[in-house]
Design a protein around this motif. Structure first.
Motif, PDB file in Angstrom:
ATOM      1  N   ARG A 117      -6.333  -0.738  -4.239  1.00  0.00           N
ATOM      2  CA  ARG A 117      -7.307  -0.881  -3.170  1.00  0.00           C
ATOM      3  C   ARG A 117      -6.533  -0.975  -1.852  1.00  0.00           C
ATOM      4  NH1 ARG A 117     -11.417  -5.711  -3.938  1.00  0.00           N
ATOM      5  NH2 ARG A 117     -10.298  -6.528  -2.144  1.00  0.00           N
ATOM      6  N   PRO A 118      -6.926  -0.222  -0.815  1.00  0.00           N
ATOM      7  CA  PRO A 118      -6.139  -0.172   0.418  1.00  0.00           C
ATOM      8  C   PRO A 118      -5.815  -1.543   1.028  1.00  0.00           C
ATOM      9  CG  PRO A 118      -7.732   1.590   0.434  1.00  0.00           C
ATOM     10  CD  PRO A 118      -8.041   0.739  -0.777  1.00  0.00           C
ATOM     11  N   ASP A 119      -6.700  -2.496   0.920  1.00  0.00           N
ATOM     12  CA  ASP A 119      -6.423  -3.819   1.480  1.00  0.00           C
ATOM     13  C   ASP A 119      -5.509  -4.655   0.575  1.00  0.00           C
ATOM     14  OD1 ASP A 119      -8.531  -4.029  -0.389  1.00  0.00           O
ATOM     15  OD2 ASP A 119      -9.419  -5.746   0.625  1.00  0.00           O
ATOM     16  N   TRP A 120      -5.045  -4.070  -0.533  1.00  0.00           N
ATOM     17  CA  TRP A 120      -4.137  -4.761  -1.453  1.00  0.00           C
ATOM     18  C   TRP A 120      -2.771  -4.090  -1.562  1.00  0.00           C
ATOM     19  CZ3 TRP A 120      -4.049  -9.142  -4.418  1.00  0.00           C
ATOM     20  CH2 TRP A 120      -5.149  -9.976  -4.253  1.00  0.00           C
ATOM     21  N   THR A 121      -2.485  -3.099  -0.738  1.00  0.00           N
ATOM     22  CA  THR A 121      -1.168  -2.461  -0.809  1.00  0.00           C
ATOM     23  C   THR A 121      -0.083  -3.441  -0.373  1.00  0.00           C
ATOM     24  OG1 THR A 121      -1.367  -1.549   1.415  1.00  0.00           O
ATOM     25  CG2 THR A 121      -2.065  -0.126  -0.406  1.00  0.00           C
ATOM     26  N   ARG A 122       1.120  -3.216  -0.889  1.00  0.00           N
ATOM     27  CA  ARG A 122       2.305  -4.019  -0.572  1.00  0.00           C
ATOM     28  C   ARG A 122       2.175  -5.479  -1.007  1.00  0.00           C
ATOM     29  NH1 ARG A 122       3.271   0.410   0.920  1.00  0.00           N
ATOM     30  NH2 ARG A 122       3.793   1.437   2.823  1.00  0.00           N
ATOM     31  N   ARG A 123       1.446  -5.696  -2.112  1.00  0.00           N
ATOM     32  CA  ARG A 123       1.288  -7.046  -2.650  1.00  0.00           C
ATOM     33  C   ARG A 123       1.726  -7.137  -4.109  1.00  0.00           C
ATOM     34  NH1 ARG A 123      -4.664  -8.696  -0.622  1.00  0.00           N
ATOM     35  NH2 ARG A 123      -3.940 -10.654   0.251  1.00  0.00           N
ATOM     36  N   GLY A 124       2.419  -6.108  -4.591  1.00  0.00           N
ATOM     37  CA  GLY A 124       2.963  -6.152  -5.939  1.00  0.00           C
ATOM     38  C   GLY A 124       2.089  -5.550  -7.023  1.00  0.00           C
ATOM     39  N   VAL A 125       0.945  -4.992  -6.669  1.00  0.00           N
ATOM     40  CA  VAL A 125       0.029  -4.423  -7.659  1.00  0.00           C
ATOM     41  C   VAL A 125       0.680  -3.228  -8.364  1.00  0.00           C
ATOM     42  CG1 VAL A 125      -2.202  -3.261  -7.984  1.00  0.00           C
ATOM     43  CG2 VAL A 125      -2.033  -5.254  -6.467  1.00  0.00           C
ATOM     44  N   GLY A 126       1.182  -2.267  -7.608  1.00  0.00           N
ATOM     45  CA  GLY A 126       1.792  -1.077  -8.201  1.00  0.00           C
ATOM     46  C   GLY A 126       3.018  -1.406  -9.039  1.00  0.00           C
ATOM     47  N   ARG A 127       3.871  -2.276  -8.547  1.00  0.00           N
ATOM     48  CA  ARG A 127       5.064  -2.673  -9.315  1.00  0.00           C
ATOM     49  C   ARG A 127       4.681  -3.351 -10.622  1.00  0.00           C
ATOM     50  NH1 ARG A 127      10.271  -2.754  -6.969  1.00  0.00           N
ATOM     51  NH2 ARG A 127      10.207  -2.225  -4.779  1.00  0.00           N
ATOM     52  N   ARG A 128       3.664  -4.167 -10.574  1.00  0.00           N
ATOM     53  CA  ARG A 128       3.234  -4.869 -11.794  1.00  0.00           C
ATOM     54  C   ARG A 128       2.778  -3.864 -12.842  1.00  0.00           C
ATOM     55  NH1 ARG A 128       0.739 -10.044 -12.623  1.00  0.00           N
ATOM     56  NH2 ARG A 128       0.497 -10.237 -14.857  1.00  0.00           N
TER      57      ARG A 128
END
Length: 181
Positions: free
Chosen positions: A108-119
């Motif tokens: 979700r665009p407001d959640w980028t750079r918070r570790g979601v993709g890496r997780r």
């Protein structure tokens, strides 16, 4: 302040939330790196792949009871695309010979750079390795390439995915060897 995120298997019941999240991510995250006509063309080659959910290799990332991201991996030959994408290949890959596929990563665009993709990536790589795969491969968008590179993926080739509009969307085939592979 750290925000807790939880990863779980995605289910068919999640589709009404996943599909609009994907559309929002494609629109917002590709707009800074592609002209509007190529963002529009991207919807033809990206999106929901129900086969990943059926194969139990697709995950939803939640925080506070809301899905904020999703992504998965596959034992199948298809490198990218949604249910509607032309040229999908459901053939099963051979662990140890073929790289597993990382697929349909959206935040979700407001959640980028918070570790979601890496997780999601970490979980997918561990799951693929547990089944005997020695590498993972993916088709990165221009917006996703920095994350994948930071996570150890290397460019195999740059290519363009043609669409029915006559436009071609730039993608990058990337690969990463898995631990022990």
């Amino acid at each position: 302040m750290a925000v807790e995120i939880r990863l779980r298997l995605a289910e068919a019941e999640d589709i009404p939330v996943l599909a609009p999240l994907m559309r929002e991510a494609i629109e917002a995250l590709l707009s800074p790196v592609l002209p509007p006509h190529l963002v529009a063309a991207s919807f033809e080659i990206m999106g929901l792949d129900r086969q990943l959910i059926a194969d139990c290799t697709y995950y939803a990332v939640e925080s506070g009871g809301q899905i904020v991201g999703c992504g998965g991996w596959s034992r199948r030959a298809t490198l990218f695309g949604g249910d509607h994408t032309h040229g999908r290949d459901p053939a099963m890959l051979e662990p140890g010979r073929d790289p597993a596929r990382v697929r349909a990563m959206y935040t979700r665009p407001d959640w980028t750079r918070r570790g979601v993709g890496r997780r999601v990536l970490d979980h997918c790589e561990a799951a693929a390795a547990a089944e005997g795969f020695t590498a993972c491969e993916l088709a990165a968008t221009l917006a996703g390439e920095p994350l994948y590179r930071a996570c150890g993926y290397q460019t195999v080739e740059r290519f363009e995915a043609p669409t029915s509009s006559g436009d071609s969307v730039p993608l990058i085939r990337m690969r990463k060897p898995l631990a022990g592979g």
